[in-house]
Design an enzyme around this catalytic site. Structure first.
Site, PDB file in Angstrom:
ATOM      1  N   GLN A 127      -1.463   5.866  -4.306  1.00 31.51           N
ATOM      2  CA  GLN A 127      -0.103   5.089  -4.450  1.00 31.51           C
ATOM      3  C   GLN A 127      -1.124   3.897  -5.397  1.00 31.51           C
ATOM      4  O   GLN A 127      -1.566   3.147  -4.389  1.00 31.51           O
ATOM      5  CB  GLN A 127       0.171   4.751  -4.420  1.00 31.51           C
ATOM      6  CG  GLN A 127       1.888   4.273  -4.758  1.00 31.51           C
ATOM      7  CD  GLN A 127       2.820   4.244  -3.848  1.00 31.51           C
ATOM      8  OE1 GLN A 127       4.233   4.770  -3.821  1.00 31.51           O
ATOM      9  NE2 GLN A 127       3.560   3.007  -4.005  1.00 31.51           N
ATOM     10  N   GLY A 128      -0.917   3.235  -5.997  1.00 27.33           N
ATOM     11  CA  GLY A 128      -1.953   1.947  -6.954  1.00 27.33           C
ATOM     12  C   GLY A 128      -1.066   1.251  -6.885  1.00 27.33           C
ATOM     13  O   GLY A 128      -0.621   1.251  -9.215  1.00 27.33           O
ATOM     14  N   SER A 130       0.233  -2.267  -5.335  1.00 26.71           N
ATOM     15  CA  SER A 130       0.469  -3.310  -4.196  1.00 26.71           C
ATOM     16  C   SER A 130      -1.474  -4.469  -5.269  1.00 26.71           C
ATOM     17  O   SER A 130      -2.001  -3.450  -5.570  1.00 26.71           O
ATOM     18  CB  SER A 130       0.156  -3.621  -3.334  1.00 26.71           C
ATOM     19  OG  SER A 130       1.335  -2.637  -2.589  1.00 26.71           O
ATOM     20  N   SER A 162      -2.818   3.401   0.977  1.00 22.22           N
ATOM     21  CA  SER A 162      -2.834   4.498   1.608  1.00 22.22           C
ATOM     22  C   SER A 162      -3.678   5.598   1.318  1.00 22.22           C
ATOM     23  O   SER A 162      -3.807   6.453   0.378  1.00 22.22           O
ATOM     24  CB  SER A 162      -2.025   4.631   2.721  1.00 22.22           C
ATOM     25  OG  SER A 162      -0.657   3.623   2.826  1.00 22.22           O
ATOM     26  N   GLU A 245      10.293   7.322  -1.683  1.00 21.36           N
ATOM     27  CA  GLU A 245       9.235   6.513   0.158  1.00 21.36           C
ATOM     28  C   GLU A 245      10.564   5.458   0.311  1.00 21.36           C
ATOM     29  O   GLU A 245      10.167   5.688   2.020  1.00 21.36           O
ATOM     30  CB  GLU A 245       8.337   5.572  -0.291  1.00 21.36           C
ATOM     31  CG  GLU A 245       7.396   4.400   0.569  1.00 21.36           C
ATOM     32  CD  GLU A 245       6.528   3.525  -0.182  1.00 21.36           C
ATOM     33  OE1 GLU A 245       5.817   3.094  -1.540  1.00 21.36           O
ATOM     34  OE2 GLU A 245       5.829   3.082   0.890  1.00 21.36           O
ATOM     35  N   GLU A 378      12.506  -8.051   4.661  1.00 23.53           N
ATOM     36  CA  GLU A 378      13.547  -9.027   4.097  1.00 23.53           C
ATOM     37  C   GLU A 378      13.860  -8.672   2.230  1.00 23.53           C
ATOM     38  O   GLU A 378      15.042  -9.129   1.788  1.00 23.53           O
ATOM     39  CB  GLU A 378      12.365  -9.877   3.742  1.00 23.53           C
ATOM     40  CG  GLU A 378      11.841 -10.966   4.753  1.00 23.53           C
ATOM     41  CD  GLU A 378      11.131 -10.867   6.090  1.00 23.53           C
ATOM     42  OE1 GLU A 378      10.240  -9.367   4.843  1.00 23.53           O
ATOM     43  OE2 GLU A 378      11.031 -10.778   6.783  1.00 23.53           O
TER      44      GLU A 378
END
Ligand SMILES: Cc1cc2nc3c(=O)[nH]c(=O)nc-3n(C[C@H](O)[C@H](O)[C@H](O)COP(=O)(O)OP(=O)(O)OC[C@H]3O[C@@H](n4cnc5c(N)ncnc54)[C@H](O)[C@@H]3O)c2cc1C
Length: 399
Positions: A127-128, A130, A162, A245, A378
């Site tokens: 998964q790209g 970030s 990942s 996720e 958060e």
């Protein structure tokens, strides 16, 4: 639940149990400790194929794609896999959860037909999302995709992807309209990791392993047919991926805490130390264990309810993810504490384990990972506050 449903479930449990006894590789912890990357990939693909042959690899997929298990059956399946200390599907995790849920919810028929059977044959995804300047504030991503005839040309950098070093395909977000408000100018692509211009560099972590990677994208050509949904609709579709996720993936993880993690903690507390005492003889330890058991039971109930709910609330997946990741931290912290200095000597991890490596110290370090991906704790709290509790929205940057 009716008696016939109970019986059906009992029969299913017997079937899974017998299968586990016959098929779970008993020596995987030994063979996967210190294994090479190639051995890890081969083992994970082999284990996935075994589960697939039995019909256990993608129980959460729709029936027409080889899944279709009820939530109760999935709970039983994961309970038995955990109870038999089966290895986790670490390598195909993004493929069977993130990629599949995205394709099922927003992919074209052609994309589904191309990729879902391939995933069952072992196609690996990463998964790209970030980037160095876009983590929690994902809408700030700056990788660009410029339209050029029937293609897009992509340039930029992705971070923390990942398993990207082993991936065949990538779920990629890129900006297609730099002029539009941040969330409206993003598109969602399926990128072949073997495309010229894709450069993958693994990142070494505190535990010594390399779980994730940087991906550099230099004039990478992606055909328009590999766009998911329409141009500039990527933000909405990405929420689908992140929902998977935060939610679905938690069912197995929660059952693993209940059937693997917690009993190990009790075993650890029952071990006799060199001075002849046991941690379990201490009332404070028993108290802590009791609290953790209640929390684990609560998590399992929460997960099963979430997964079984046809129309979960906007914040439900965040509640599950937040609770799981912080409980995992409390449990492994306690485990590392009880294991004491002796626990520091056991610092090697079988590659095909998740957090449950058998080393409480490594697992405690690793537990911090879970409070970050898919949105940090958060961010989950903000989502729960705003979308779940209806609290006022926090000030936003330009969106
Ligand atoms: C184990 C692991 C696997 C990952 N796998 C992938 C992957 O496969 N693909 C991928 O694309 N990404 C992946 N990531 C990246 C992950 O999604 C990001 O790290 C995450 O979104 C946080 O972004 P950041 O690291 O840039 O931190 P930042 O966004 O810079 O946050 C730093 C701190 O500030 C806090 N913060 C930021 N904004 C706010 C706010 N508005 N309100 C309150 N607090 C705030 C955060 O909660 C955090 O504590 C992975 C990360 C980890 C740890």
């Amino acid at each position: 639940m009716s008696i016939s449903k109970d019986l059906e479930l009992d029969n299913f449990r017997t079937q899974v149990r017998e299968w586990c006894r016959a098929h779970v590789p008993v020596d995987w912890r030994t063979t996967q400790t210190g294994a090479s990357d190639a051995a890890f990939v081969q083992f994970q693909k082999g284990w996935f194929a075994e589960l697939h042959t039995a019909g256990f690899a993608v129980p959460h997929w729709p029936v027409e794609w080889g899944g279709g298990m009820s939530v109760a059956q999935q709970v039983v399946l994961y309970q038995e896999l955990a109870a038999h200390d089966a290895p986790r599907l670490v390598l195909p995790f993004v493929s069977i959860h993130h990629a599949a849920s995205t394709l099922l919810a927003a992919g074209s028929e052609e994309q589904r037909n191309r990729h879902l059977p391939a995933i069952l044959e072992g196609e690996i995804w990463c998964q790209g999302f970030s980037e160095p300047g876009a983590g929690s504030d994902m809408a700030a991503l700056s990788t660009t995709a410029r339209k050029d005839g029937d293609n897009y040309v992509v340039n930029g950098q992705k971070l923390w992807a990942s398993g990207a070093m082993h991936a065949d395909w990538c779920l990629l977000l890129a900006r297609t309209d730099p002029e539009a408000p941040q969330r409206r100018g993003i598109s969602y692509f399926l990128m072949d990791m073997r495309s010229p211009g894709v450069d993958v560099r693994p990142i070494r972590q505190a535990t010594g392993e390399s779980h994730f990677c940087e991906i550099f994208l230099n004039d990478v050509v992606i055909p328009t047919s590999a766009m998911v949904g329409k141009e500039n609709e990527g933000w909405r579709i990405a929420q689908e991926t992140l929902g998977a996720e935060r939610g679905m993936t938690m069912l197995e993880l929660a059952e693993r805490l209940g059937h693997g993690g917690f009993p190990w903690l009790v075993e650890l507390c029952a071990e006799r130390r060199v001075d002849g005492t046991r941690p379990l003889d201490d009332a404070a330890v028993v108290d802590r264990l009791a609290t953790l058991e209640i929390e684990v039971t609560g998590l399992r109930a929460l997960c099963a309810e979430f997964v079984g709910n046809d129309s979960p609330g906007q914040a439900d997946a965040s509640i599950v993810k937040l609770y799981y990741s912080e409980l995992l931290q409390r449990m492994t912290d306690f485990g590392a504490d009880i294991a004491g200095l002796g626990g520091q000597t056991k610092l090697r991890k079988p590659l095909s384990s998740g957090w449950e490596s058998g080393s409480w110290v490594l697992d405690f370090i690793g537990s911090w990972e879970w409070t970050i991906p898919g949105g940090t704790s958060e961010i989950q709290r903000t989502i729960i506050g705003e979308r779940g509790l209806g609290l006022p929205y926090e000030p936003r940057s330009s969106r």
